[in-house]
Every structure is written in C-alpha cells, then in structure tokens.
Scaffold this active site. Structure first.
Site, PDB file in Angstrom:
ATOM      1  N   GLY A   1       1.030  -1.449   0.014  1.00  0.00           N
ATOM      2  CA  GLY A   1       0.031  -0.310   0.081  1.00  0.00           C
ATOM      3  C   GLY A   1       0.743   1.075  -0.027  1.00  0.00           C
ATOM      4  N   ALA A   2       1.765   1.376   0.769  1.00  0.00           N
ATOM      5  CA  ALA A   2       2.589   2.490   0.986  1.00  0.00           C
ATOM      6  C   ALA A   2       3.620   2.178   2.052  1.00  0.00           C
ATOM      7  CB  ALA A   2       1.596   3.630   1.547  1.00  0.00           C
TER       8      ALA A   2
ATOM      9  N   HIS B   1       3.636   6.633  11.637  1.00  0.00           N
ATOM     10  CA  HIS B   1       5.162   5.766  11.774  1.00  0.00           C
ATOM     11  C   HIS B   1       5.931   6.828  11.828  1.00  0.00           C
ATOM     12  CE1 HIS B   1       4.162   1.379  10.974  1.00  0.00           C
ATOM     13  NE2 HIS B   1       3.962   1.651   9.948  1.00  0.00           N
TER      14      HIS B   1
ATOM     15  N   GLU C   1       4.150  -1.839  13.572  1.00  0.00           N
ATOM     16  CA  GLU C   1       2.852  -2.297  12.889  1.00  0.00           C
ATOM     17  C   GLU C   1       1.515  -2.392  13.651  1.00  0.00           C
ATOM     18  OE1 GLU C   1       3.050  -1.162  10.012  1.00  0.00           O
ATOM     19  OE2 GLU C   1       4.999  -1.617   9.542  1.00  0.00           O
TER      20      GLU C   1
ATOM     21  N   GLU D   1       6.614   4.108   4.832  1.00  0.00           N
ATOM     22  CA  GLU D   1       6.731   5.443   5.585  1.00  0.00           C
ATOM     23  C   GLU D   1       8.118   6.022   5.561  1.00  0.00           C
ATOM     24  OE1 GLU D   1       6.339   1.976   6.765  1.00  0.00           O
ATOM     25  OE2 GLU D   1       7.317   1.638   8.606  1.00  0.00           O
TER      26      GLU D   1
ATOM     27  N   GLU E   1       0.669   5.973   7.689  1.00  0.00           N
ATOM     28  CA  GLU E   1       2.176   6.133   7.225  1.00  0.00           C
ATOM     29  C   GLU E   1       2.757   7.318   7.941  1.00  0.00           C
ATOM     30  OE1 GLU E   1       3.336   3.853   6.044  1.00  0.00           O
ATOM     31  OE2 GLU E   1       1.650   2.807   5.321  1.00  0.00           O
TER      32      GLU E   1
HETATM   33  N1  B3K Z   1       5.995  -0.510   6.520  1.00  0.00           N
HETATM   34  C1  B3K Z   1       5.498  -0.763   5.167  1.00  0.00           C
HETATM   35  C2  B3K Z   1       5.224  -2.093   4.814  1.00  0.00           C
HETATM   36  C3  B3K Z   1       6.491  -2.684   4.150  1.00  0.00           C
HETATM   37  C4  B3K Z   1       6.255  -4.204   3.480  1.00  0.00           C
HETATM   38  C5  B3K Z   1       7.526  -4.778   3.130  1.00  0.00           C
HETATM   39  N2  B3K Z   1       7.244  -5.957   2.438  1.00  0.00           N
HETATM   40  C6  B3K Z   1       3.945  -0.076   5.089  1.00  0.00           C
HETATM   41  C7  B3K Z   1       3.426   0.076   6.395  1.00  0.00           C
HETATM   42  O1  B3K Z   1       3.157  -0.985   7.087  1.00  0.00           O
HETATM   43  O2  B3K Z   1       3.153   1.120   6.830  1.00  0.00           O
HETATM   44 ZN    ZN Z   2       2.828   0.509   8.785  1.00  0.00          ZN
END
Ligand code: B3K
Ligand code: ZN
Length: 880
Positions: free
Chosen positions: A267-268, A307, A326, A270, A304
């Site tokens: 999705g995105a 984060h 997360e 950070e 994001e």
């Molecule tokens: N931290 C990223 C996810 C990364 C995935 C890598 N395979 C997005 C998120 O959870 O905000």
């Molecule tokens: Zn995340």
C-alpha cells in the site's frame, strides 16, 4: 532464485551488531541503462558487541561491485570477499571509512525491492531488506545512521530529485544533468531510506505544528494525476493535528513529502520524510474513487504519517519485533478513523477483517505469534497477525489501562526510546511502568499463536436470583506450539432483561451500585462469575465491542439473537447478533435438500431493520450485509464451498423476494441528495441504496434493472457508478452486464486505478469471472504482469473473492493459480508468495477440494527454481 532450502532465522539467536554506522554518504548517478551508487560509510566497532576482531559483514543482493576502499586505500583481492549476498572485510580497524561503488540496474528490477523504475520514474522500496539491493550495507534495523544523499540525473527527464530529510544543495552538471543533495538529521535504519527521481508535478500545502513551526507539505505525482491529490493532502493535515492532540506527537523535519507510484508491492511506505504510496492508496477524486477507497486512503495516509513516531523515531530492534511498529500504528490509525467517522462501523470493519482473514491465518499452516520466533523470508511476515492482531493486542492494553494511563505509557515509551531500536517487550514495559499494572501474563499475547476460544455457559437460579456464568478459554495448537497457557483476556459484557433494558451486573459479595456493563478479566482456563439480584433470566451480550480477538461460543437461541439484534445497547453486538443469526440460518441450509425452507424470522428481522428509522443508518448499512462466503468458510469444519455458496445465495434470494417492496423503498429513500459528501451519513445512504440495488437485481427485478441502468449512467461519483455496475455484473441480465462493462471501460480506460476496479468487479463475480473469462482478462491490453495492482485485481480477486469459481470442483481454479504463482515467482517473488495464500488453507476444505488444492501446491513446490518467499509458504503449507 534458488532450489535449496533457505535458512531459518531465529529470534533466540539475535546478536547485537558487531559494527555501527554513524554516517552514510551516498551519491547516485542515475542513467537509463543503470545506476552507479557511491557509498561512504563511517563505521566503528560496537562497544556492546564483545566481538573485538569480528570481520565486517555487509549485506548485498543483485549488486555488481565496482570498487571497495578502506580509509581511501583501495582493497586488493584477498582483503575483501564478494560473496554475492555479502561483502566481507576480514580485518578492519576500530574506526574507519569504507567506500564502496556498485552498479545496479533499476530498469530491470521487477521484484520492486531496492531501486527500480515505475512509469518512467526511479523510486525505492527498502523495507524490509531492499537497501541491500542498492549497496552493500549492514541491512538490519538496529544499525541506525545519518544519511546524506546526492542524486544526479538528466534534468529534463528527471527534474524532481527527492530523498529523506531536508534539501541542502542543488546545481547543474554537464550534459544536461543536475543534482540535488538531501540530508536527514535523524539517525535511521536503512529500511527507511528513499529516493525518487522523475518528471512529477508538485502540489504544495503547509501545516503549522502545535509549537508554531511551519512545515512544507508536498505531494509529487504524474501530471495526469494532479487533480487527485486534495483528499490525501487534507487527510495528511488531519492526521498531523490528531497525532498532536491525541498522542502529543509533533512532526520533526521542515518538509513532509508524499509520492505516488503505480508499481508498488504493497500500500505505502513510511520512509523518513518521504512517504511513497501505491497510486491506488493515495490518489482519489469523486468521479474515480469509491467511498471505501477514500476511507482507505485516509487510513493509510494517517498510518504512514503516524509511523514517523511509532516506527521511525522509535524503531524495531529486529524483524521479529515488526508488530512493535505495525500493531501499534494500526491501532493508532484505527483510533483516528474512528474519530473521523463512525466508531461502531470502524469496529465492525476491523472485527470483520480479523474474524474472516486473521482467524483463518491463525488456524492455518503459516500461523505465527504477534512476535514470531523464526522465519525464512521476512516479507512473508507482513501479515494480518502482525498488523491486525498486533493492533488488537495494543487495543487491549489501552482498554485495560484506560485513556489516561495509556497516554502516560505511550509518552514514556516515546521519551524513553527516542532514537532507539527496541522490542515489543520494551513497549509493554513502558506501559507497565507508567501505569503500575502487571502485564506479565498479558505478554503471552505476543508469544502464543492461535485464536483463543472462549466458551461460555450459564445457569439461572430463580429462587436466589443468581445468574452464574462459566467462562472457559483454550488456545488451539499451531505449528510448533502445543499445550498453551491461558491468556489475560479482557471480556466485556452486559446483561439484558426481557424488556430490553440493561440489568445491573452485581458480582456476589460486592457492595455499592452495580454497573450496567463490565469488563471481566480472564486469566485462568476456567472462571465462574456469579451475578446476584436478578429477578429474571437475562440474555447475555458477550465480548462487547469485540473487547478481545477471540472466538466466543455461547448457545444463543435464534430468539435471543433476534432480541439482541434489536435491543443490545452495544452497537457492535447488535450487528454481531444479526451476523450470528444469518450464519446460523445459512449453515442450517448448507447441504440441505433444495426443499428446505429459509427461517422466516430472518426476513422479519431484516424487515424491522429496514423500517427502523431510529437506527443509526451507518449501522443499518452494515447490518444489511450478509456474512461473506469467506467468513462462512472460515467457520466451517470442512468447507464445502459449492454448498456454502448455494445456501448463501438461497438466503439472499429469499430475503430479497420477501423484502422486495421494503428494499425498493429503501433505495428510493436513499437516492442522491445534494452534493457528494464523505460523512458517515452520506456514506451510509450510498451503501444502503447500493445494497438494495444489488439484492433486487439478484432476483431479476425489472424495475430495479431500470434504476440500476439509470444510476450507472447518471452517477456523479464512483461509489454509485460502481455500485450499479457491480449489481448489473452480479445479475443474470447478461446483455446489460456486457453493455455496462463496455461503457465503463470506454469511459475510464485512461485511468489505471479505475481500470483496476473494472478488472476486480469482473474477477470477483461468479457471473463474469469464471475461469475462461479470467483468462481473457489476462489477455486484455490493460493487463500488465509487471504491475502488482493489476495482478491483484485479476488473479488475487479471483482466488480470494470469487470463491465459488476459484473452488470449481474440477480443480481448474487451483491449477490456474499454481500456474500464475510459478510465472510470477520468477519476476516478483513477494507478490507470488502472497497469491499462494488461498491454496495454503487446503486442510480446511472438504476432501474433494483439499486433495486438488494440495496437488496444486505440490506443483508449485516442484517448480525448478523457487524463491525463498514462495518456498517458505509452500513447504510450510505441505508440512505434516
Ligand atoms: N511498512 C510498510 C510495509 C513494508 C512491507 C515490506 N514488504 C508499510 C506499512 O506498514 O506502513
Ligand atoms: Zn505500517
């Protein structure tokens, strides 16, 4: 690519890094046929490591090493070893500078990890282990360094050059090239590094923080998307304000940037000061995005942004701690969404996802604790368990501590660990230290996999007025974990009298006024609670607001569920009672003879719902959604998909026939009124009218057909246009379906995000998405194997949402999926490994299905070269 068994990494083997990096200086020379990366690392031995003469070990992946020098002197053969996946320098001083030059080929990078190209622009994805595809580096989150990044590229093709932090220098170079230098003052792990170079338009805004600092907000998108940025920008400002108000978190850099890219594995991301988004999770306009997409964008922008504190300022020590950032951040974004919209609806949505998909994961071969103890490929652990169950665990801490203590705990956590890479245990300890509560047993939520089952039985003694609840918990075995200990479960409940009024919950021996709702704290395998002073047998309302991520078993009668559906003061449980009733009715028809009748009280219940003008319309809209096939499969012992599909369709048809007039009235009551708005009320109205339309077209209603066509043509927003299209596509009006699909494509063929919707409406429909049609979609000119969104919208939607077609008893759906997984594994293993998921649940299905699912998995297993990603999922799924 590999064929050998990948190595398993264990949490128990964690060691602090032997060397630390204080400063990283990067220079990128970007060209069309590749990129040269010059890296200078300022390294020192880690005083905490204890290993005095350890070799320097740097990770690498798909790199061509051009040169390596130590303190300015080139290293000769024998003084370093290039192992392909690592660069090792056996002998290094206590402090030194290491210069490494590598050559990489972003234009050929189809894995979309590291530096790659998407629609002509350069961009990066480094979490979890992508930075090692850019240069040799100790690519682990507990190595935190300051980054200075100079990007050089052709000025006309790449006028915008971005990286983390603040821009500190820029200038012209020879041959029409230019450079920009960025400096990030905050030490960070390499997974938060980002770079973008492209021909992008800039959307500007500003935000004034609580201490009065002005922050430049920037969105960078391709010119054709310039009109789709406003919503995300506003969502960003709402998130920034909310994080100040609710968590006391102020933004720290002078600039915050968001970039939209089309080709993105998730999705995105950070990255510090430079969030990179999948276009579909950030770009929106009324004409092109559904209400669900707007809500998703708001949540992801917030996620994001949040984060920046929960993830970046305080990061993870190792990837076993992934839920530290997360789970906490999902909890924060769900609080935010609840505050921005309808809290009950948000809770229903979260619980639905958890109960449908996370419970399934927790009961399958990849089940793992919120803090896993081992993995082969970390990309496989970005799971619903880490994210959603992790968020539920934080929510339980929040509810156990209360708002004020939780805030004290989060303040302490941020202050104590700012600039550090820490563990989930550090998070829990901060909560304990701030609140004085002992969360010792609670920690088991992080260690034990599997969904706890809470079984409740009761008895009422009329003569003494005592109501006795016996509550038992058990946690099923999961791969590698048996004989689990009871967990600390906050169990919220209320009791209702026959008149629908809440009854006081007075525990035996207690004095004072009794509350109307309480949270019982379960800690043992079995508890018995006695409530006294009850003059009638109450109806229990259990696990209110879904107070813990558990399965509750209680033998509610249909009568009791009908009663709770209309009387429970807890909105969540009101919805849940309706779901349980519908599940019970559908389940009773699974495999039953065609002549078996549908429970008539279900129609009455839905009729009262449709006529209840007092009921919150957003809740009503949710209550009108029947339990999904995926949820019914999850609940089944040995799922017979065709039988479940038929039973559900039968109930849907019966309800729609029985409520035809009420549905029509509901549709007319909720047709468009005024401008498009994104309030919970307006969203509920659109949801109600589209549900009514879908149900009516399901039974072939001619009047509804006319309404659907009119809505399809005249809609001023995508929710209504797509709602009408979906209703047509899922109906038996084959000609109208084809016409609508053609018209829709013609209108939106220039917009990749809408084309993705168009693909997924078909791929998830049992009418338009049978296998031959799916194969045709793959041949469609707009389909692109290199674009993960396209793959998800066809192959993913087919396997995860079009369950009757995917589980065709002839096994063709499984074979198809195996074929696509094998094909994708060569180009994008992360996406391939995600697509396998539906097959991994093979044990859950009736023998006719499971046998064929298993052989599809074996086909994948036997492919000549399997990535680590797919290897892990397939082998764990087939293990005894
Ligand atoms: N931290 C990223 C996810 C990364 C995935 C890598 N395979 C997005 C998120 O959870 O905000
Ligand atoms: Zn995340």
């Amino acid at each position: 690519m590999r064929t050998n068994q990948p190595q398993t990494i264990y949490l128990s083997e964690y060691k602090v890094p032997a060397y630390l990096v204080d400063q990283v200086d990067l220079r990128f020379e970007l060209f069309e046929d590749g990129a040269r990366v010059h890296s200078t690392l300022t390294v020192r031995r880690n005083p905490d490591s204890g290993e005095s003469a350890a070799p320097l070990f740097l990770h690498g992946d798909s790199l061509q090493l051009e040169s390596v020098a130590l303190n300015g002197s080139p290293l000769r053969t024998g003084e370093f070893e290039d192992r392909g996946d690592a660069l090792v320098v056996p002998s290094v001083p206590e402090k030194f500078e290491l210069q490494v030059v590598t050559w990489i080929e972003p234009q050929n990078n189809t894995r979309l990890e590291g530096l790659y190209k998407s629609s002509g622009m350069f961009c990066t994805q480094c979490e979890a282990e992508g930075f090692r595809c850019i240069t040799f580096y100790p690519d682990r989150p507990d190595v935190m360094a300051r980054f200075r990044t100079r990007i050089e590229a052709d000025k006309s093709a790449y006028p915008v050059l971005l990286s983390n932090g603040n821009p500190v220098d820029n200038g012209e170079l020879e041959n029409g090239r230019h450079f920009v230098t960025w400096e990030d003052p905050f030490p960070k792990p390499a997974y938060l590094f980002a770079l973008v170079a492209g021909d992008l338009v800039e959307k500007k805004d500003t935000f004034t923080t609580c201490s009065g600092r002005n922050i430049d907000l920037r969105m960078y998108v391709e010119p054709r998307n310039a009109k789709k940025c406003d919503f995300a920008m506003d969502a960003l400002k709402r998130s920034m304000r909310w994080d100040e108000d609710v968590y006391g978190r102020e933004y720290d850099l002078d600039i915050f940037m968001i970039v939209a890219v089309d080709d993105f594995n998730m999705g995105a991301m950070e990255n510090k000061g430079l969030n990179i988004f999948n276009s579909s999770c950030v770009l929106a306009s009324q004409e092109t995005a559904t209400d669900a997409a707007f809500q998703r964008i708001e949540a992801i922008v917030a996620h994001e942004y949040f984060h920046n504190w929960s993830g970046n300022r305080v990061t993870c020590r190792d990837w076993f701690q992934l839920s530290l950032k997360e789970g906490f951040t999902v909890f924060r974004d769900s609080q935010f969404s609840a505050d921005m919209g309808s809290p009950t609806v948000k809770r229903i949505e979260d619980a639905t996802l958890l109960r449908t998909a996370q419970f399934a994961e927790d009961a399958g071969p990849m089940a793992h604790p919120v803090r896993p103890a081992s993995y082969m490929e970390i990309s496989n652990f970005y799971t619903l368990t880490i994210y959603e169950k992790g968020a539920e665990v934080v929510r339980m801490i929040h509810n156990l501590l209360g708002d004020e203590m939780f805030r004290k705990g989060s303040d302490l956590y941020f202050q104590r660990h700012d600039g550090q890479a820490v563990t989930t245990d550090d998070f829990v300890r901060a909560m304990e230290d701030a609140s004085g509560r002992d969360l010792g047993q609670f920690r088991l939520w992080y260690e034990q996999a599997g969904t706890p089952v809470v079984s409740v039985s009761d008895e009422y003694d009329e003569s003494s007025g005592i109501y006795r609840l016996t509550v038992r918990q058990s946690i099923p075995d999961t791969p590698g974990q048996t004989g689990k200990k009871p967990q600390h479960i906050p169990f919220a409940l209320g009791l209702l009298g026959a008149d629908g009024q809440p009854l006081p919950l007075k525990l035996s021996g207690e004095s004072g006024e009794a509350p109307l709702e309480r949270v019982l704290e379960l800690s043992q395998a079995e508890h018995c609670f006695e409530f006294e002073g009850l003059s009638e047998r109450p109806v229990p309302s259990l696990l209110r607001d879904f107070s813990a991520p558990v399965r509750v078993h209680y033998p509610w009668t249909r009568e009791q569920l009908l009663f709770l559906m209309s009387h429970d003061p807890d909105g969540f449980n009101r919805w849940d009672a309706g779901q349980r009733l519908a599940v019970d009715v559908i389940q009773s028809l699974v495999g039953a003879p065609e002549s078996a009748g549908v429970e008539p009280r279900l129609v009455d219940a839905y009729r009262s719902l449709l006529q209840d003008s007092e009921l919150d319309q957003a809740l009503m809209a949710k209550m009108l959604q029947l339990p999904s096939e995926a949820y019914l499969i999850e609940l089944a012992e040995q799922a017979d998909v065709a039988a479940i599909h038929q039973a559900r369709e039968k109930v849907l048809g019966y309800l729609a026939e029985g409520l035809r007039d009420e549905l029509m009235a509901c549709y007319r009551r909720n047709v468009g009124q005024g401008d498009y708005q994104l309030t919970p009320e307006a969203i509920a109205r659109r949801s109600l009218r589209n549900t009514a339309l879908g149900w009516l077209l399901h039974i072939g209603d001619q009047e509804a057909l006319a309404l659907a066509k009119e809505q399809f043509r005249g809609a001023d927003n995508m929710t209504d246009r797509l709602g009408a299209l979906r209703a047509l596509v899922n109906s038996d009006f084959a000609e109208d379906r084809t016409q609508a699909l053609e018209a829709f494509y013609k209108r939106f063929s220039d917009d990749p995000q809408v084309v993705e919707l168009w693909f997924s409406v078909q791929a998830s429909s049992d009418r338009a998405g049978q296998l031959p049609q799916i194969r045709q979609l793959l041949d469609h000119p707009a389909f692109d194997w290199k674009n993960p969104n396209k793959v998800r919208s066809v192959v993913g939607a087919f396997a995860a949402q079009n369950l009757a077609a995917f589980h065709n008893p002839d096994g063709s759906g499984y074979e198809f999926l195996a074929e696509q997984v094998c094909r994708l594994d060569d180009s994008n293993p992360q996406i391939a490994a995600r697509l396998v998921a539906p097959l991994t649940r093979w044990r859950k299905f009736a023998p006719g299905y499971s046998k064929q699912m298993k052989s599809a998995l074996e086909r994948i297993r036997d492919k000549a070269e399997l990535s680590r990603d797919v290897y892990e999922v397939v082998h764990k799924s087939l293990a005894d």
